[in-house]
Design a protein around this motif. Structure first.
Motif, mmCIF file in Angstrom:
data_model
loop_
_atom_site.group_PDB
_atom_site.id
_atom_site.type_symbol
_atom_site.label_atom_id
_atom_site.label_comp_id
_atom_site.label_asym_id
_atom_site.label_seq_id
_atom_site.Cartn_x
_atom_site.Cartn_y
_atom_site.Cartn_z
ATOM 1 N N MET A 59 0.930 -1.155 -0.215
ATOM 2 C CA MET A 59 -0.043 0.243 0.104
ATOM 3 C C MET A 59 0.765 1.309 0.064
ATOM 4 O O MET A 59 0.452 2.355 -0.504
ATOM 5 C CB MET A 59 -0.948 -0.094 1.395
ATOM 6 N N LEU A 60 1.932 1.278 0.728
ATOM 7 C CA LEU A 60 2.983 2.388 0.647
ATOM 8 C C LEU A 60 3.251 2.751 -0.734
ATOM 9 O O LEU A 60 3.368 3.864 -0.974
ATOM 10 C CB LEU A 60 4.119 2.092 1.702
ATOM 11 N N ALA A 61 3.763 1.744 -1.624
ATOM 12 C CA ALA A 61 4.187 1.784 -2.615
ATOM 13 C C ALA A 61 2.990 2.724 -3.830
ATOM 14 O O ALA A 61 3.429 3.505 -4.449
ATOM 15 C CB ALA A 61 4.611 0.652 -3.484
ATOM 16 N N VAL A 62 1.772 2.429 -3.448
ATOM 17 C CA VAL A 62 0.819 2.896 -4.265
ATOM 18 C C VAL A 62 0.868 4.496 -3.838
ATOM 19 O O VAL A 62 0.615 5.346 -4.612
ATOM 20 C CB VAL A 62 -0.667 2.124 -4.014
ATOM 21 N N LEU A 63 0.911 4.799 -2.531
ATOM 22 C CA LEU A 63 0.707 6.076 -2.082
ATOM 23 C C LEU A 63 1.708 6.933 -2.473
ATOM 24 O O LEU A 63 1.759 8.082 -3.048
ATOM 25 C CB LEU A 63 0.792 5.923 -0.575
ATOM 26 N N TRP A 64 3.054 6.347 -2.779
ATOM 27 C CA TRP A 64 4.221 6.969 -3.122
ATOM 28 C C TRP A 64 3.945 7.306 -4.458
ATOM 29 O O TRP A 64 4.361 8.396 -5.164
ATOM 30 C CB TRP A 64 5.491 6.490 -2.979
ATOM 31 N N GLU A 65 3.547 6.311 -5.428
ATOM 32 C CA GLU A 65 3.355 6.642 -6.676
ATOM 33 C C GLU A 65 2.033 7.589 -7.145
ATOM 34 O O GLU A 65 2.469 8.499 -7.806
ATOM 35 C CB GLU A 65 2.855 5.141 -7.528
ATOM 36 N N VAL A 66 1.081 7.887 -6.115
ATOM 37 C CA VAL A 66 0.051 8.594 -6.324
ATOM 38 C C VAL A 66 0.994 10.232 -6.146
ATOM 39 O O VAL A 66 0.548 10.873 -6.728
ATOM 40 C CB VAL A 66 -0.886 8.678 -5.473
ATOM 41 N N LYS A 67 1.524 10.066 -5.083
ATOM 42 C CA LYS A 67 2.052 11.440 -4.881
ATOM 43 C C LYS A 67 3.153 12.032 -6.009
ATOM 44 O O LYS A 67 3.368 13.221 -6.400
ATOM 45 C CB LYS A 67 3.075 11.444 -3.587
ATOM 46 N N ARG A 68 3.849 10.986 -6.585
ATOM 47 C CA ARG A 68 4.715 11.321 -7.935
ATOM 48 C C ARG A 68 3.814 11.660 -8.694
ATOM 49 O O ARG A 68 4.560 12.687 -9.707
ATOM 50 C CB ARG A 68 5.669 10.086 -8.084
ATOM 51 N N LEU A 69 2.928 10.960 -9.262
ATOM 52 C CA LEU A 69 1.942 11.530 -10.420
ATOM 53 C C LEU A 69 1.616 12.809 -10.290
ATOM 54 O O LEU A 69 1.309 13.575 -11.109
ATOM 55 C CB LEU A 69 1.083 10.183 -10.796
ATOM 56 N N ARG A 70 1.072 13.050 -8.791
ATOM 57 C CA ARG A 70 0.405 14.420 -8.765
ATOM 58 C C ARG A 70 1.541 15.279 -8.653
ATOM 59 O O ARG A 70 1.362 16.385 -9.281
ATOM 60 C CB ARG A 70 -0.031 14.356 -7.259
ATOM 61 N N GLY A 71 2.715 15.357 -8.415
ATOM 62 C CA GLY A 71 3.831 16.214 -8.566
ATOM 63 C C GLY A 71 3.873 16.297 -10.052
ATOM 64 O O GLY A 71 4.314 17.773 -10.417
ATOM 65 N N LEU A 72 3.949 15.462 -10.959
ATOM 66 C CA LEU A 72 4.034 15.616 -12.244
ATOM 67 C C LEU A 72 2.895 16.428 -12.859
ATOM 68 O O LEU A 72 3.215 17.301 -13.494
ATOM 69 C CB LEU A 72 4.123 13.973 -12.716
ATOM 70 N N VAL A 73 1.907 16.151 -12.627
ATOM 71 C CA VAL A 73 0.512 16.942 -12.958
ATOM 72 C C VAL A 73 0.813 18.551 -12.531
ATOM 73 O O VAL A 73 0.584 19.538 -13.134
ATOM 74 C CB VAL A 73 -0.683 16.467 -12.729
ATOM 75 N N VAL A 74 1.262 18.616 -11.363
ATOM 76 C CA VAL A 74 1.531 20.037 -10.697
ATOM 77 C C VAL A 74 2.560 20.782 -11.739
ATOM 78 O O VAL A 74 2.334 21.817 -12.131
ATOM 79 C CB VAL A 74 1.947 20.166 -9.452
ATOM 80 N N ARG A 75 3.636 19.996 -12.028
ATOM 81 C CA ARG A 75 4.798 20.652 -12.782
ATOM 82 C C ARG A 75 4.266 21.090 -14.409
ATOM 83 O O ARG A 75 4.411 22.076 -15.003
ATOM 84 C CB ARG A 75 5.805 19.869 -12.856
ATOM 85 N N ALA A 76 3.540 19.941 -14.620
ATOM 86 C CA ALA A 76 2.996 20.197 -16.215
ATOM 87 C C ALA A 76 1.956 21.527 -15.986
ATOM 88 O O ALA A 76 2.079 22.239 -17.019
ATOM 89 C CB ALA A 76 2.068 18.999 -16.638
ATOM 90 N N SER A 77 1.403 21.737 -14.956
ATOM 91 C CA SER A 77 0.293 22.919 -15.030
ATOM 92 C C SER A 77 1.261 24.202 -14.995
ATOM 93 O O SER A 77 0.671 25.200 -15.627
ATOM 94 C CB SER A 77 -0.584 22.621 -13.831
ATOM 95 N N HIS A 78 2.162 24.062 -14.308
ATOM 96 C CA HIS A 78 3.033 25.575 -14.155
ATOM 97 C C HIS A 78 3.752 25.558 -15.554
ATOM 98 O O HIS A 78 3.773 26.833 -15.911
ATOM 99 C CB HIS A 78 4.336 24.962 -13.042
ATOM 100 N N LEU A 79 3.885 24.766 -15.958
ATOM 101 C CA LEU A 79 4.620 24.884 -17.442
ATOM 102 C C LEU A 79 3.535 25.373 -18.684
ATOM 103 O O LEU A 79 3.778 26.395 -19.291
ATOM 104 C CB LEU A 79 5.031 23.539 -17.858
ATOM 105 N N HIS A 80 2.269 25.123 -18.277
ATOM 106 C CA HIS A 80 1.201 25.377 -18.980
ATOM 107 C C HIS A 80 1.164 27.155 -18.814
ATOM 108 O O HIS A 80 0.935 27.559 -19.810
ATOM 109 C CB HIS A 80 -0.062 24.690 -18.931
ATOM 110 N N TRP A 81 1.054 27.412 -17.689
ATOM 111 C CA TRP A 81 0.525 28.756 -17.615
ATOM 112 C C TRP A 81 1.990 29.831 -17.664
ATOM 113 O O TRP A 81 1.808 30.779 -18.034
ATOM 114 C CB TRP A 81 0.353 28.866 -15.961
#
Length: 58
Positions: free
Chosen positions: A1-23
């Motif tokens: 379960m911990l691995a899933v949570l880390w993956e969710v955090k990693r993917l969320r960070g990727l989306v946040v960075r992509a959003s910053h690039l967009h703006w």
């Protein structure tokens, strides 16, 4: 379960960075014929709201 949570955090960070690039590149890309949208870009107020939502989500 911990691995899933880390993956969710990693993917969320990727989306946040992509959003910053967009703006970041929004103004540079505005007016490009192949990238024109049917609606105008968001207002400054909306941009601030979105930026605050991203910052507060961390």
């Amino acid at each position: 379960m911990l691995a899933v949570l880390w993956e969710v955090k990693r993917l969320r960070g990727l989306v946040v960075r992509a959003s910053h690039l967009h703006w970041t590149f929004r103004d540079e890309l505005k007016g490009e014929p192949c990238l024109e949208e049917d609606r105008p870009f968001a207002t400054e107020r909306e941009l601030r709201r979105r930026a605050n939502a991203i910052r507060n989500a961390d």
